[in-house]
Design a protein around this motif. Structure first.
Motif, mmCIF file in Angstrom:
data_model
loop_
_atom_site.group_PDB
_atom_site.id
_atom_site.type_symbol
_atom_site.label_atom_id
_atom_site.label_comp_id
_atom_site.label_asym_id
_atom_site.label_seq_id
_atom_site.Cartn_x
_atom_site.Cartn_y
_atom_site.Cartn_z
ATOM 1 N N LYS A 38 0.857 -1.186 0.000
ATOM 2 C CA LYS A 38 0.000 0.000 0.000
ATOM 3 C C LYS A 38 0.893 1.236 0.000
ATOM 4 O O LYS A 38 2.076 1.164 0.297
ATOM 5 N N ASP A 69 2.457 6.567 5.130
ATOM 6 C CA ASP A 69 2.213 5.468 4.197
ATOM 7 C C ASP A 69 3.270 5.419 3.090
ATOM 8 O O ASP A 69 3.180 4.611 2.176
ATOM 9 N N ALA A 131 1.801 1.462 -5.142
ATOM 10 C CA ALA A 131 1.231 0.141 -4.881
ATOM 11 C C ALA A 131 0.613 -0.479 -6.134
ATOM 12 O O ALA A 131 0.625 -1.701 -6.288
#
Length: 152
Positions: A38, A69, A131
């Motif tokens: 991700k 992230d 991703a």
């Protein structure tokens, strides 16, 4: 109670340093450039003789702190025999809390091609792998605006 507070402080504190640069050989490049599960993976390619590399590494680290992230990995195009110098440069710049790699193969041009076939070996180079498998790359000095375009 003191032990509990000390334990919590240790677990929540950011690492004071990352491990020294780890070897990167041609066999480990596929895992390095594989898309993350991700978010985005940012490979910050740099070298000891690069004029803008520290600025780029710092700008990318600032971005990564604001975007958890995003996985950030520093990749030195210098050989592993320069490990101490690489580690010292990152420590001096206070950028030693990011995982880093250094070339361990005898053929740096081949390593460059395996990492990014469109790259001529110039540094600094930033490769962003999303991703979904898409990639974006940029060579040269980064600004916050450029980073935002590379890693939306």
């Amino acid at each position: 109670m003191r032990r509990l507070l000390l334990g919590a402080a240790i677990l929540l504190a950011p690492p004071a340093f990352a491990a020294a640069p780890q070897p990167l050989d041609s066999a480990s490049v596929p895992a390095l450039v594989a898309p993350p599960a991700k978010g985005s993976k940012v490979l910050a390619l740099w070298s000891l003789d690069c004029a803008y590399c520290e600025e780029n590494l710092a700008a990318l680290r600032t971005y990564q702190r604001q975007h958890p992230d995003t996985t950030l990995i520093y990749v030195a195009t210098d050989p592993m025999r320069e490990r101490e110098a690489l580690e010292a440069r990152l420590k001096q710049a206070r950028l030693d809390d990011v995982p880093s790699r250094a070339y361990a193969d005898a053929t740096p041009d081949r390593m460059n091609f395996l990492i990014d076939p469109t790259w001529g070996g110039e540094t600094p180079r930033t490769l962003v792998i999303h991703a979904d498998g898409s990639r974006k790359a940029f060579s040269g000095a980064l600004t916050a605006e450029r980073i935002a375009k590379l890693v939306p």
